[in-house]
Design a protein around this motif. Structure first.
Motif, PDB file in Angstrom:
ATOM      1  N   GLY A 124       6.776  -1.564 -12.524  1.00  0.00           N
ATOM      2  CA  GLY A 124       6.027  -1.017 -11.151  1.00  0.00           C
ATOM      3  C   GLY A 124       4.764  -0.304 -11.351  1.00  0.00           C
ATOM      4  O   GLY A 124       4.018  -0.081 -10.550  1.00  0.00           O
ATOM      5  N   LEU A 125       4.422  -0.086 -12.905  1.00  0.00           N
ATOM      6  CA  LEU A 125       3.316   0.753 -13.153  1.00  0.00           C
ATOM      7  C   LEU A 125       2.117   0.196 -12.974  1.00  0.00           C
ATOM      8  O   LEU A 125       1.112   0.572 -12.426  1.00  0.00           O
ATOM      9  CB  LEU A 125       3.462   0.978 -14.822  1.00  0.00           C
ATOM     10  N   LEU A 126       2.115  -1.468 -12.960  1.00  0.00           N
ATOM     11  CA  LEU A 126       1.102  -2.083 -12.560  1.00  0.00           C
ATOM     12  C   LEU A 126       0.887  -2.418 -11.287  1.00  0.00           C
ATOM     13  O   LEU A 126      -0.075  -3.114 -10.878  1.00  0.00           O
ATOM     14  CB  LEU A 126       1.065  -3.351 -13.577  1.00  0.00           C
ATOM     15  N   GLY A 127       1.477  -1.872 -10.266  1.00  0.00           N
ATOM     16  CA  GLY A 127       1.283  -2.092  -8.883  1.00  0.00           C
ATOM     17  C   GLY A 127       1.747  -3.460  -8.443  1.00  0.00           C
ATOM     18  O   GLY A 127       1.522  -4.086  -7.369  1.00  0.00           O
ATOM     19  N   VAL A 128       2.753  -4.200  -9.170  1.00  0.00           N
ATOM     20  CA  VAL A 128       3.060  -5.577  -8.920  1.00  0.00           C
ATOM     21  C   VAL A 128       4.055  -5.491  -7.645  1.00  0.00           C
ATOM     22  O   VAL A 128       3.921  -6.349  -6.929  1.00  0.00           O
ATOM     23  CB  VAL A 128       3.784  -6.086 -10.142  1.00  0.00           C
ATOM     24  N   ASN A 129       4.979  -4.730  -7.788  1.00  0.00           N
ATOM     25  CA  ASN A 129       5.862  -4.277  -6.543  1.00  0.00           C
ATOM     26  C   ASN A 129       5.125  -4.125  -5.190  1.00  0.00           C
ATOM     27  O   ASN A 129       5.422  -4.744  -4.257  1.00  0.00           O
ATOM     28  CB  ASN A 129       6.791  -3.373  -6.741  1.00  0.00           C
ATOM     29  N   SER A 130       4.257  -3.045  -5.577  1.00  0.00           N
ATOM     30  CA  SER A 130       3.498  -2.861  -4.055  1.00  0.00           C
ATOM     31  C   SER A 130       2.418  -3.897  -3.545  1.00  0.00           C
ATOM     32  O   SER A 130       2.480  -4.158  -2.269  1.00  0.00           O
ATOM     33  CB  SER A 130       2.713  -1.540  -4.314  1.00  0.00           C
ATOM     34  N   GLY A 131       1.864  -4.534  -4.533  1.00  0.00           N
ATOM     35  CA  GLY A 131       1.128  -5.595  -4.188  1.00  0.00           C
ATOM     36  C   GLY A 131       1.959  -6.884  -3.705  1.00  0.00           C
ATOM     37  O   GLY A 131       1.441  -7.512  -2.646  1.00  0.00           O
ATOM     38  N   ALA A 132       2.929  -7.194  -4.261  1.00  0.00           N
ATOM     39  CA  ALA A 132       3.866  -8.032  -3.758  1.00  0.00           C
ATOM     40  C   ALA A 132       4.442  -8.026  -2.258  1.00  0.00           C
ATOM     41  O   ALA A 132       4.468  -8.798  -1.236  1.00  0.00           O
ATOM     42  CB  ALA A 132       4.845  -8.621  -4.745  1.00  0.00           C
ATOM     43  N   ALA A 133       4.872  -6.760  -2.231  1.00  0.00           N
ATOM     44  CA  ALA A 133       5.274  -6.263  -0.734  1.00  0.00           C
ATOM     45  C   ALA A 133       4.187  -6.413   0.233  1.00  0.00           C
ATOM     46  O   ALA A 133       4.336  -7.067   1.434  1.00  0.00           O
ATOM     47  CB  ALA A 133       5.833  -4.727  -0.789  1.00  0.00           C
ATOM     48  N   LEU A 134       2.982  -5.928  -0.126  1.00  0.00           N
ATOM     49  CA  LEU A 134       1.661  -6.003   0.984  1.00  0.00           C
ATOM     50  C   LEU A 134       1.641  -7.638   1.031  1.00  0.00           C
ATOM     51  O   LEU A 134       1.270  -8.023   2.334  1.00  0.00           O
ATOM     52  CB  LEU A 134       0.432  -5.407   0.424  1.00  0.00           C
ATOM     53  N   GLY A 135       1.499  -8.629   0.095  1.00  0.00           N
ATOM     54  CA  GLY A 135       1.336  -9.693   0.317  1.00  0.00           C
ATOM     55  C   GLY A 135       2.212 -10.344   1.193  1.00  0.00           C
ATOM     56  O   GLY A 135       1.886 -11.172   2.207  1.00  0.00           O
ATOM     57  N   VAL A 136       3.541 -10.063   1.103  1.00  0.00           N
ATOM     58  CA  VAL A 136       4.530 -10.708   2.031  1.00  0.00           C
ATOM     59  C   VAL A 136       4.075 -10.065   3.513  1.00  0.00           C
ATOM     60  O   VAL A 136       4.458 -10.979   4.343  1.00  0.00           O
ATOM     61  CB  VAL A 136       6.021 -10.143   1.556  1.00  0.00           C
ATOM     62  N   VAL A 137       4.062  -9.026   3.660  1.00  0.00           N
ATOM     63  CA  VAL A 137       3.752  -8.641   5.053  1.00  0.00           C
ATOM     64  C   VAL A 137       2.702  -9.153   5.647  1.00  0.00           C
ATOM     65  O   VAL A 137       2.438  -9.383   6.834  1.00  0.00           O
ATOM     66  CB  VAL A 137       3.465  -6.836   5.145  1.00  0.00           C
ATOM     67  N   ILE A 138       1.484  -9.317   4.750  1.00  0.00           N
ATOM     68  CA  ILE A 138       0.230  -9.905   5.372  1.00  0.00           C
ATOM     69  C   ILE A 138       0.730 -11.303   6.026  1.00  0.00           C
ATOM     70  O   ILE A 138       0.137 -11.731   6.646  1.00  0.00           O
ATOM     71  CB  ILE A 138      -0.951  -9.700   4.425  1.00  0.00           C
ATOM     72  N   GLY A 139       1.440 -12.069   4.754  1.00  0.00           N
ATOM     73  CA  GLY A 139       1.819 -13.436   5.160  1.00  0.00           C
ATOM     74  C   GLY A 139       2.409 -13.535   6.446  1.00  0.00           C
ATOM     75  O   GLY A 139       2.313 -14.423   7.300  1.00  0.00           O
ATOM     76  N   LEU A 140       3.557 -12.581   6.582  1.00  0.00           N
ATOM     77  CA  LEU A 140       4.387 -12.748   7.928  1.00  0.00           C
ATOM     78  C   LEU A 140       3.604 -12.493   8.938  1.00  0.00           C
ATOM     79  O   LEU A 140       3.973 -13.002   9.942  1.00  0.00           O
ATOM     80  CB  LEU A 140       5.748 -11.832   7.642  1.00  0.00           C
ATOM     81  N   THR A 141       2.757 -11.554   8.915  1.00  0.00           N
ATOM     82  CA  THR A 141       2.167 -10.912  10.334  1.00  0.00           C
ATOM     83  C   THR A 141       1.012 -11.891  10.566  1.00  0.00           C
ATOM     84  O   THR A 141       0.731 -11.981  11.953  1.00  0.00           O
ATOM     85  CB  THR A 141       1.646  -9.460   9.950  1.00  0.00           C
ATOM     86  N   TYR A 142       0.119 -11.941   9.690  1.00  0.00           N
ATOM     87  CA  TYR A 142      -1.174 -12.602  10.188  1.00  0.00           C
ATOM     88  C   TYR A 142      -1.224 -14.228  10.052  1.00  0.00           C
ATOM     89  O   TYR A 142      -2.085 -14.723  10.227  1.00  0.00           O
ATOM     90  CB  TYR A 142      -2.207 -12.011   9.545  1.00  0.00           C
ATOM     91  N   ALA A 191       0.491   3.353  -4.524  1.00  0.00           N
ATOM     92  CA  ALA A 191       0.277   4.416  -3.272  1.00  0.00           C
ATOM     93  C   ALA A 191      -0.393   3.939  -2.206  1.00  0.00           C
ATOM     94  O   ALA A 191      -0.108   3.846  -1.046  1.00  0.00           O
ATOM     95  CB  ALA A 191      -0.006   5.839  -3.712  1.00  0.00           C
ATOM     96  N   THR A 192      -1.843   3.152  -2.500  1.00  0.00           N
ATOM     97  CA  THR A 192      -2.554   2.697  -1.553  1.00  0.00           C
ATOM     98  C   THR A 192      -1.863   1.520  -0.626  1.00  0.00           C
ATOM     99  O   THR A 192      -1.829   1.307   0.451  1.00  0.00           O
ATOM    100  CB  THR A 192      -3.892   2.492  -1.891  1.00  0.00           C
ATOM    101  N   PHE A 193      -1.393   0.466  -1.450  1.00  0.00           N
ATOM    102  CA  PHE A 193      -0.783  -0.509  -0.858  1.00  0.00           C
ATOM    103  C   PHE A 193       0.551  -0.315  -0.245  1.00  0.00           C
ATOM    104  O   PHE A 193       0.724  -1.111   0.865  1.00  0.00           O
ATOM    105  CB  PHE A 193      -0.640  -1.613  -2.200  1.00  0.00           C
ATOM    106  N   HIS A 194       1.170   0.579  -0.643  1.00  0.00           N
ATOM    107  CA  HIS A 194       2.439   1.126   0.223  1.00  0.00           C
ATOM    108  C   HIS A 194       2.200   1.522   1.502  1.00  0.00           C
ATOM    109  O   HIS A 194       2.572   1.504   2.338  1.00  0.00           O
ATOM    110  CB  HIS A 194       3.237   2.228  -0.816  1.00  0.00           C
ATOM    111  N   GLY A 195       1.071   2.441   1.565  1.00  0.00           N
ATOM    112  CA  GLY A 195       0.522   2.898   2.628  1.00  0.00           C
ATOM    113  C   GLY A 195       0.172   1.781   3.479  1.00  0.00           C
ATOM    114  O   GLY A 195       0.201   1.747   4.786  1.00  0.00           O
ATOM    115  N   ALA A 196      -0.700   1.062   3.123  1.00  0.00           N
ATOM    116  CA  ALA A 196      -0.969  -0.234   4.119  1.00  0.00           C
ATOM    117  C   ALA A 196       0.061  -0.994   4.406  1.00  0.00           C
ATOM    118  O   ALA A 196       0.105  -1.479   5.671  1.00  0.00           O
ATOM    119  CB  ALA A 196      -1.956  -1.104   3.118  1.00  0.00           C
TER     120      ALA A 196
END
Length: 370
Positions: A124-142, A191-196
């Motif tokens: 998770g140090l490279l932001g992979v988990n948070s980036g993947a989560a944001l990608g899933v949410v964007i794909g599902l929502t928009y 942290a930024t991606f988690h907030g988004a």
């Protein structure tokens, strides 16, 4: 004039052998290599046995004897459409997924711990988990994603995009490529991606339901077509990882020592980060965020290999695959006929082990040898 054994004269410029020197060196080399080789062989045997068990055991009511008959070619079992569906379409894809995810997370965790010289580092140090989560949410929502394959694609894209941004941030400035800069960039972007992600989820209940299923981390419902596109990415990541064995070993001696040996620490860390992105991004896209596995597998590998980097990578991948398959088997039988998410079981196992590792006196030694 010195005369060698069997009456031959040594070649010009060669030095006579030191009596008794060859045998101790051979014995030392054997002691260094033998534990890793034996451990790797044992893990391969265990892994093969677990793969067979994974094909025999399910969360449904199909008996193991029937599944064994299907695997060994029993005509009656082969003619059973339900058994064919259970073994070939349900258990085999998730077994393959478990192998890929376990190897990818184990090796990527080993790389991160080595490059940051921190035995508690994880993917998770490279932001992979948070980036993947944001990608899933964007794909599902928009973009109206409504399939498991679509979720996988968006998760992979989000994880890789997040890692790319982290790499660009870590590569800029005076201390480009330093471990501290890499960790800080990953933590800040995570942290930024988690907030988004939280902001988008607040207004879309349907997206939250699908996202909640993905984010718990599980191998259930994975199909064969989901695993094939990720095999080349994982293979490339593993190839890069093993090409970095010698630079990482030099980096473990310190940046100054690595430079004196002809390596560039910043470039090594960025190259390792690319490998981790491919490995961890593929694993998270396929199974969702899986905690602790990338932390525990390298620690177990170092307990066997010591500071040998090549052995650490091999055993980390094997340990990761073994733990992942075991956790998936337990997930099927703990609360039959339902399934427990793999990440939940790993959290129950990994939490106490992490506390033990943090309190262990060997943690400092592990960090130094990574």
């Amino acid at each position: 004039m010195l005369v060698a054994q069997e009456g031959r004269v040594p070649e010009s410029g060669s030095e006579p052998p030191i009596p008794g020197s060859a045998k101790p060196r051979t014995a030392l080399r054997t002691r260094l290599h033998r534990p890793t080789l034996w451990a790797a062989a044992a893990l391969v045997v265990v892994l093969l046995a677990l793969c067979v068990l994974s094909l025999l055991i399910g969360s449904g009511s199909n008996p193991m004897a029937r599944a064994w008959g299907f695997l060994t070619g029993d005509p009656a079992a082969r003619a059973d459409a339900q058994m064919r569906l259970a073994v070939l379409d349900v258990r085999m894809p998730r077994t393959l997924a478990g192998l890929l995810v376990g190897i990818a997370l184990g090796v990527s965790g080993c790389l991160l711990q080595a490059v940051t010289r921190n035995p508690l580092a994880e993917t998770g140090l490279l932001g992979v988990n948070s980036g993947a989560a944001l990608g899933v949410v964007i794909g599902l929502t928009y973009f109206g994603v409504n399939s498991a394959y679509g979720v996988l694609v968006w998760a992979l894209a989000g994880g890789m995009a997040a890692s790319a941004v982290v790499l660009m941030l870590a590569a800029s400035g005076r201390s480009a490529g330093s471990p501290l800069r890499l960790v800080l960039a990953g933590s800040a972007l995570g942290a930024t991606f988690h907030g988004a992600t939280s902001y988008v989820l607040l207004g879309t209940q349907s997206t939250f339901d699908t996202y909640r299923y993905w984010t718990i981390g599980s191998l259930a419902g994975i199909e064969t077509k989901d695993t094939y596109p990720l095999v080349p990415l994982i293979a490339v990541g593993l190839g890069i990882a093993f090409c970095c064995v010698r630079p990482l070993a030099a980096l473990g001696l310190g940046d100054d020592s690595a430079r004196s040996l002809g390596h560039h620490p910043g470039r090594v860390r960025l190259t390792v980060a690319v490998a981790v992105t491919l490995l961890a991004g593929s694993a998270v896209a396929l199974a969702g965020p899986i905690a602790f596995l990338g932390l525990l597998a390298p620690y177990a590998a170092r307990a066997v290999t010591g500071p040998r980097m090549a052995g650490q990578l091999v055993l980390s991948g094997l340990f990761g695959a073994v733990v992942m398959i075991v956790a998936d088997l337990l997930a099927r039988v703990v609360i039959r006929p339902w399934e427990t998410p793999v990440s939940v079981l790993l959290a129950f196992i990994g939490g106490p082990l992490l506390i033990w590792i943090a309190r262990s006196q060997r943690m400092s030694t592990a960090g130094a040898s990574a």
